[in-house]
Design an enzyme around this catalytic site. Structure first.
Site, PDB file in Angstrom:
ATOM      1  N   SER A  35       0.825  -1.214   0.000  1.00  0.00           N
ATOM      2  CA  SER A  35       0.000   0.000   0.000  1.00  0.00           C
ATOM      3  C   SER A  35       0.858   1.263   0.000  1.00  0.00           C
ATOM      4  O   SER A  35       0.595   2.206  -0.755  1.00  0.00           O
ATOM      5  CB  SER A  35      -0.936   0.002   1.214  1.00  0.00           C
ATOM      6  OG  SER A  35      -0.196  -0.082   2.419  1.00  0.00           O
ATOM      7  N   GLU A  70      -3.787   7.432   4.174  1.00  0.00           N
ATOM      8  CA  GLU A  70      -4.161   6.079   4.595  1.00  0.00           C
ATOM      9  C   GLU A  70      -5.050   6.100   5.830  1.00  0.00           C
ATOM     10  O   GLU A  70      -6.002   5.336   5.936  1.00  0.00           O
ATOM     11  CB  GLU A  70      -2.914   5.234   4.854  1.00  0.00           C
ATOM     12  CG  GLU A  70      -3.234   3.772   5.084  1.00  0.00           C
ATOM     13  CD  GLU A  70      -2.031   2.873   4.954  1.00  0.00           C
ATOM     14  OE1 GLU A  70      -2.188   1.741   4.480  1.00  0.00           O
ATOM     15  OE2 GLU A  70      -0.912   3.300   5.330  1.00  0.00           O
ATOM     16  N   ASP A  73       5.757   2.969   7.162  1.00  0.00           N
ATOM     17  CA  ASP A  73       5.635   2.427   5.813  1.00  0.00           C
ATOM     18  C   ASP A  73       5.927   3.486   4.757  1.00  0.00           C
ATOM     19  O   ASP A  73       6.726   3.280   3.846  1.00  0.00           O
ATOM     20  CB  ASP A  73       4.234   1.851   5.596  1.00  0.00           C
ATOM     21  CG  ASP A  73       3.960   0.641   6.466  1.00  0.00           C
ATOM     22  OD1 ASP A  73       4.877   0.189   7.173  1.00  0.00           O
ATOM     23  OD2 ASP A  73       2.812   0.157   6.456  1.00  0.00           O
TER      24      ASP A  73
END
Length: 470
Positions: free
Chosen positions: A194, A239, A251
Site C-alpha cells: 500500500s 491512509e 511504511d
C-alpha cells in the site's frame, strides 16, 4: 506449547504425512495490501525433504525498467498513445521495532527491491483516470469531489493520495491525469504494497507537474529530506483519514527515504531519522510467507494497544499526565520498579516495547560499527521477545524462524509486521541467499506440511520519477 487460560495444555493436533504436491508458483500480485508468550515449539516431524521435481522456482523478477515498460504497454492499450511520465516506489520490511511505533518508540526498516510503477500523462480537465494492469481494473473520479469507494478496494489508495495532497496544498491539482499501474510487491507478504503504491502515485503527480506550487526536484537529492518527510506525513494522512486504515509513519517513510544497502532508523516521537549502512554488498533480506491468514490477527492489534495503554495510565496516575503520554516516556527501570503493581499480562507487553527500543539503539550502533552478526542477533532476540512477552507469534511463524536458524547463511530472523500470522524477515549472507531460501522451504514444509513463499530481497533506493517523453 502454551497453556490455556485454565492452566491446561491444549491437546496436540495429529498430523497426517504430507502428500506429494507440486509447488505453486508465487503469483505476481501487486499494488496494495487489501487489509489494512510462550513459545509454540513443536518437535519437527521426521519427514523427507521435498523431492527435487517439486522444487519449482519463482518466476524471475522484472527490473524497475521492465516494470515501467509493462505499465507503459498497458497504458497504450487502455488510453492510446504514449505515457509521458514514470514513477516507481519500493516496498519495505521492518527489521527491528515490532509494535513500537504507536508507543512513540524507535524502529528500523529497509526499503526493498520490490516495486510499484505508475506511468501516465497529464490531461485537460478535472478528472483522474487509473488503470491497474495486474487487476485489469480501472477507476475514474473527479478531482473536485473525491469520494471513498467500497472498503478494501485498490482505487481508494490512489484517490486518497490525491485527496490528501490537495488538502495539504490547499488547492486542486492543476489538471487531470490518466495512469496505468503495475507492480511486484506481493500482497500480504509484509512488504507494505500500500505504501509503495501511495509513494509511486505521489511521485507521478509531482513529476507530471500538476501539484500546485511543487516541483519534483524539491523531493530529490541533497536537501530533500525535509520535503520527503512532509510528503510521508501527507501519505500517512491519506491512509488514516481517507482509506480508513490506522497506521504509523514507518511504511510511507521507508518507501520514500530508502537507500541501496542501507537500513532506516526512525524515532516515531521526534521524527529524527538516519540512513545506516548495511555494508557493501549488503546482506540479503529474505521474507518468508507462512501462508497463514492475517484474519487470525483480527482484534489482537487493538487488544495489544489497550494493554500497552493500561501501563501508560498506571504511570500517568503515578507521575502525572504531563509527564507520561506514551510508553516511550517510561524507562525500563521504572517499569521494573513498579512490576508488582502492574497487571501480569500488561507489564510483559510493556517490557517487550521498552526492550525493543533498546534493541533498536543497539542495532544502529552495531551497523555503524560494521558488526552485522551482532545486528542479526538483535533481530533474533526481537523475535524471542515478541514470542514470549508480546505473544504475537504463532506456531507457523515459530516454525519459519526455526527452519531459518538451521539454514546456511542465517544471521538473524523474526516475525514481521503485526504478527500472529503472515511472514518472517531474515538477514542472510548474500552469497548464500538462494541456498538459504531452499533450506527454509524444505524445513518449513517438514514442520507444517505447507510450502512457504520465499522472497529474496535487497535494500533499495526510495521513490523516484522521470520523464519518458521530452
Amino acid at each position: 506449547m502454551g497453556e490455556d487460560g485454565q492452566g491446561r495444555r491444549p491437546p496436540r493436533r495429529r498430523r497426517q504425512a504430507p502428500a506429494r504436491r507440486r509447488r505453486r508458483l508465487t503469483p505476481r500480485l501487486d499494488l496494495i495490501r487489501l487489509d489494512g508468550g510462550r513459545r509454540h515449539r513443536r518437535p519437527p516431524p521426521r519427514r523427507p525433504p521435498l523431492p527435487h521435481s517439486d522444487r519449482v522456482r519463482d518466476p524471475p523478477l522484472r527490473t524497475p525498467l521492465e516494470l515501467e515498460a509493462a505499465a507503459s504497454q498497458a497504458f497504450a492499450a487502455e488510453y492510446g498513445g504514449r505515457a509521458e511520465v514514470a514513477a516507481r516506489a519500493p516496498g519495505r520490511v521492518e527489521l527491528l521495532g515490532n509494535h513500537t511505533d504507536y508507543n512513540g518508540g524507535l524502529v528500523m526498516a529497509a526499503a526493498v527491491d520490490r516495486y510499484t510503477a505508475v506511468v501516465g500523462r497529464a490531461r485537460p480537465g478535472g478528472e483522474g483516470r487509473v488503470y491497474a494492469a495486474n487487476f485489469e481494473g480501472s477507476a475514474r473520479f473527479p478531482l473536485a469531489e473525491i469520494e471513498r469507494g467500497p472498503v478494501g478496494t485498490w482505487p481508494n489508495y490512489v484517490k486518497g493520495v490525491v485527496w490528501a495532497l490537495q488538502e495539504a496544498l490547499g488547492a486542486e491539482l492543476t489538471g487531470g491525469f490518466e495512469t496505468a499501474i503495475a507492480g511486484e510487491v506481493p500482497l500480504g507478504a509484509g512488504l507494505s504494497s500500500s505504501a509503495s503504491l501511495q509513494a509511486a502515485v505521489a511521485f507521478f503527480l509531482l513529476q507530471a507537474g500538476i501539484a500546485p506550487g511543487k516541483v519534483v526536484d524539491q523531493y530529490v537529492g541533497e536537501g530533500s529530506d525535509s520535503a520527503l518527510m512532509d510528503l510521508a506525513m501527507v501519505l500517512r494522512r491519506s491512509e488514516n483519514a481517507f482509506v480508513g486504515v490506522s497506521s504509523g509513519l514507518l511504511d510511507q517513510f521507508s518507501s520514500l527515504f530508502g537507500r541501496e544497502d542501507h537500513a532506516l532508523f526512525l524515532d516515531c516521537q521526534s521524527l529524527e531519522f538516519a540512513r545506516v549502512p548495511l555494508g557493501s554488498p549488503g546482506p540479503a533480506i529474505v521474507v518468508c510467507d507462512s501462508k497463514t491468514s492475517r484474519k487470525l490477527a483480527d482484534g489482537m492489534y487493538n487488544r495489544r494497544f489497550a494493554e500497552c495503554n493500561a501501563v501508560v495510565e498506571h504511570f500517568k496516575a503515578r507521575k502525572g499526565g504531563d509527564a507520561v503520554h506514551l510508553l516511550r516516556d517510561i524507562s525500563l527501570a521504572e517499569l521494573e520498579e513498579a512490576w508488582d503493581d502492574l497487571d501480569p499480562t500488561c507489564r510483559r507487553r510493556a517490557r517487550h516495547v521498552l526492550t525493543e527500543n533498546e534493541r533498536v539503539r543497539e542495532g544502529v550502533a552495531a551497523l555503524r560499527g560494521g558488526d552485522l552478526k551482532r545486528f542479526g542477533s538483535l533481530i533474533s532476540a526481537s523475535h524471542a521477545s515478541s514470542r514470549d512477552d508480546f505473544e504475537n507469534s504463532s506456531p507457523a511463524l515459530d516454525a519459519l524462524v526455526e527452519a531459518a536458524e538451521e539454514a546456511p547463511g542465517f544471521l538473524g530472523g523474526k516475525l514481521s509486521g503485526a504478527g500472529w500470522a503472515g511472514c518472517t524477515v531474515n538477514l542472510v549472507e548474500p552469497a548464500r541467499a538462494e541456498e538459504f531460501a531452499e533450506a527454509v522451504r524444505g524445513g518449513y514444509f517438514r514442520r507444517m506440511n505447507v510450502p512457504p513463499d520465499v522472497h529474496v530481497c535487497r535494500a533499495a533506493d526510495g521513490a523516484s520519477g522521470r520523464r519518458l517523453v521530452d
